[in-house]
Design a protein around this motif. Structure first.
Motif, PDB file in Angstrom:
ATOM      1  N   GLU A  26      13.930  58.041   5.211  1.00 17.19           N
ATOM      2  CA  GLU A  26      14.072  58.088   3.759  1.00 17.19           C
ATOM      3  C   GLU A  26      12.752  57.912   3.003  1.00 17.19           C
ATOM      4  OE1 GLU A  26      16.979  55.311   2.410  1.00 17.19           O
ATOM      5  OE2 GLU A  26      18.655  56.499   3.158  1.00 17.19           O
ATOM      6  N   VAL A  27      11.795  57.211   3.599  1.00 15.92           N
ATOM      7  CA  VAL A  27      10.551  56.925   2.871  1.00 15.92           C
ATOM      8  C   VAL A  27       9.350  57.535   3.585  1.00 15.92           C
ATOM      9  CG1 VAL A  27      11.353  54.805   1.788  1.00 15.92           C
ATOM     10  CG2 VAL A  27      10.326  54.696   4.036  1.00 15.92           C
ATOM     11  N   ASN A  28       8.266  57.706   2.868  1.00 13.87           N
ATOM     12  CA  ASN A  28       7.054  58.303   3.424  1.00 13.87           C
ATOM     13  C   ASN A  28       6.023  57.257   3.827  1.00 13.87           C
ATOM     14  OD1 ASN A  28       8.054  60.877   3.029  1.00 13.87           O
ATOM     15  ND2 ASN A  28       7.310  60.931   0.922  1.00 13.87           N
ATOM     16  N   LYS A  29       6.028  56.116   3.144  1.00 16.66           N
ATOM     17  CA  LYS A  29       5.003  55.109   3.351  1.00 16.66           C
ATOM     18  C   LYS A  29       5.630  53.836   3.927  1.00 16.66           C
ATOM     19  CE  LYS A  29       0.936  53.823   0.737  1.00 16.66           C
ATOM     20  NZ  LYS A  29       0.397  53.555  -0.565  1.00 16.66           N
ATOM     21  N   TYR A  30       4.960  53.223   4.885  1.00 19.17           N
ATOM     22  CA  TYR A  30       5.429  51.980   5.511  1.00 19.17           C
ATOM     23  C   TYR A  30       6.846  52.130   6.063  1.00 19.17           C
ATOM     24  CZ  TYR A  30       1.581  50.316   2.640  1.00 19.17           C
ATOM     25  OH  TYR A  30       0.359  50.158   2.046  1.00 19.17           O
ATOM     26  N   GLN A  31       7.073  53.215   6.777  1.00 19.30           N
ATOM     27  CA  GLN A  31       8.424  53.548   7.240  1.00 19.30           C
ATOM     28  C   GLN A  31       9.027  52.475   8.132  1.00 19.30           C
ATOM     29  OE1 GLN A  31       6.974  57.221   8.865  1.00 19.30           O
ATOM     30  NE2 GLN A  31       8.304  58.389   7.520  1.00 19.30           N
ATOM     31  N   HIS A  32       8.291  52.049   9.152  1.00 13.85           N
ATOM     32  CA  HIS A  32       8.836  51.074  10.103  1.00 13.85           C
ATOM     33  C   HIS A  32       9.144  49.750   9.410  1.00 13.85           C
ATOM     34  CE1 HIS A  32       9.407  48.668  13.675  1.00 13.85           C
ATOM     35  NE2 HIS A  32       8.418  47.877  13.305  1.00 13.85           N
ATOM     36  N   LYS A  33       8.212  49.301   8.580  1.00 12.35           N
ATOM     37  CA  LYS A  33       8.379  48.017   7.898  1.00 12.35           C
ATOM     38  C   LYS A  33       9.598  48.036   6.974  1.00 12.35           C
ATOM     39  CE  LYS A  33       4.980  44.769   6.196  1.00 12.35           C
ATOM     40  NZ  LYS A  33       3.674  44.601   5.599  1.00 12.35           N
ATOM     41  N   ARG A  34       9.756  49.113   6.225  1.00 12.79           N
ATOM     42  CA  ARG A  34      10.870  49.225   5.278  1.00 12.79           C
ATOM     43  C   ARG A  34      12.207  49.341   6.010  1.00 12.79           C
ATOM     44  NH1 ARG A  34      12.982  47.594   0.901  1.00 12.79           N
ATOM     45  NH2 ARG A  34      14.215  49.110  -0.202  1.00 12.79           N
ATOM     46  N   ALA A  35      12.249  50.189   7.034  1.00 11.57           N
ATOM     47  CA  ALA A  35      13.493  50.369   7.786  1.00 11.57           C
ATOM     48  C   ALA A  35      13.893  49.078   8.486  1.00 11.57           C
ATOM     49  CB  ALA A  35      13.329  51.497   8.794  1.00 11.57           C
ATOM     50  N   LEU A  36      12.920  48.341   8.992  1.00 10.71           N
ATOM     51  CA  LEU A  36      13.214  47.082   9.667  1.00 10.71           C
ATOM     52  C   LEU A  36      13.727  46.036   8.681  1.00 10.71           C
ATOM     53  CD1 LEU A  36      13.078  46.236  12.579  1.00 10.71           C
ATOM     54  CD2 LEU A  36      10.859  45.217  12.128  1.00 10.71           C
ATOM     55  N   ALA A  37      13.132  45.974   7.503  1.00 11.36           N
ATOM     56  CA  ALA A  37      13.577  45.017   6.481  1.00 11.36           C
ATOM     57  C   ALA A  37      15.007  45.323   6.038  1.00 11.36           C
ATOM     58  CB  ALA A  37      12.633  45.048   5.288  1.00 11.36           C
ATOM     59  N   LEU A  38      15.334  46.589   5.876  1.00 11.86           N
ATOM     60  CA  LEU A  38      16.692  46.958   5.479  1.00 11.86           C
ATOM     61  C   LEU A  38      17.698  46.693   6.597  1.00 11.86           C
ATOM     62  CD1 LEU A  38      15.932  50.224   3.512  1.00 11.86           C
ATOM     63  CD2 LEU A  38      16.647  48.028   2.581  1.00 11.86           C
ATOM     64  N   THR A  39      17.277  46.896   7.840  1.00 14.69           N
ATOM     65  CA  THR A  39      18.144  46.597   8.971  1.00 14.69           C
ATOM     66  C   THR A  39      18.361  45.084   9.074  1.00 14.69           C
ATOM     67  OG1 THR A  39      17.255  48.531  10.103  1.00 14.69           O
ATOM     68  CG2 THR A  39      18.490  46.986  11.437  1.00 14.69           C
ATOM     69  N   ALA A  40      17.334  44.299   8.788  1.00 14.38           N
ATOM     70  CA  ALA A  40      17.475  42.841   8.785  1.00 14.38           C
ATOM     71  C   ALA A  40      18.444  42.408   7.690  1.00 14.38           C
ATOM     72  CB  ALA A  40      16.113  42.182   8.586  1.00 14.38           C
ATOM     73  N   ARG A  41      18.394  43.067   6.543  1.00 11.10           N
ATOM     74  CA  ARG A  41      19.327  42.750   5.459  1.00 11.10           C
ATOM     75  C   ARG A  41      20.764  43.050   5.880  1.00 11.10           C
ATOM     76  NH1 ARG A  41      18.777  45.769  -0.176  1.00 11.10           N
ATOM     77  NH2 ARG A  41      16.697  44.892  -0.038  1.00 11.10           N
ATOM     78  N   LYS A  42      20.942  44.177   6.582  1.00 13.01           N
ATOM     79  CA  LYS A  42      22.268  44.524   7.088  1.00 13.01           C
ATOM     80  C   LYS A  42      22.737  43.472   8.098  1.00 13.01           C
ATOM     81  CE  LYS A  42      24.791  48.110   9.495  1.00 13.01           C
ATOM     82  NZ  LYS A  42      25.218  49.429   9.177  1.00 13.01           N
TER      83      LYS A  42
END
Length: 73
Positions: free
Chosen positions: A36-52
């Motif tokens: 979904e994002v272009n910048k900081y992909q791993h960090k953002r996806a991991l943070a959202l997965t942690a929220r889930k």
């Protein structure tokens, strides 16, 4: 201004990393958020997965249930 406990965030992201490695449902969610994002992909996806993960743990504790992962190959 940043808020929240950075140590808690670190450990939740570590737990999410393990979950992504071992659980197919969370792996799909991580991959979806990664694209979904272009910048900081791993960090953002991991943070959202942690929220889930936090929502999942809260719900399991609230309902006093065990986590049974979906069996998909």
């Amino acid at each position: 201004m940043r808020s929240g406990n950075r140590f808690l965030k670190y450990y939740l992201c570590e737990a999410a990393k393990s979950l992504v490695r071992c659980d197919t449902e969370h792996r799909r969610y991580y991959d979806l958020k990664y694209k979904e994002v272009n910048k900081y992909q791993h960090k953002r996806a991991l943070a959202l997965t942690a929220r889930k993960l936090v929502r999942l743990v809260f719900r399991l504790l609230k309902d006093n249930r065990l986590y049974i992962p979906s069996v998909t190959a």
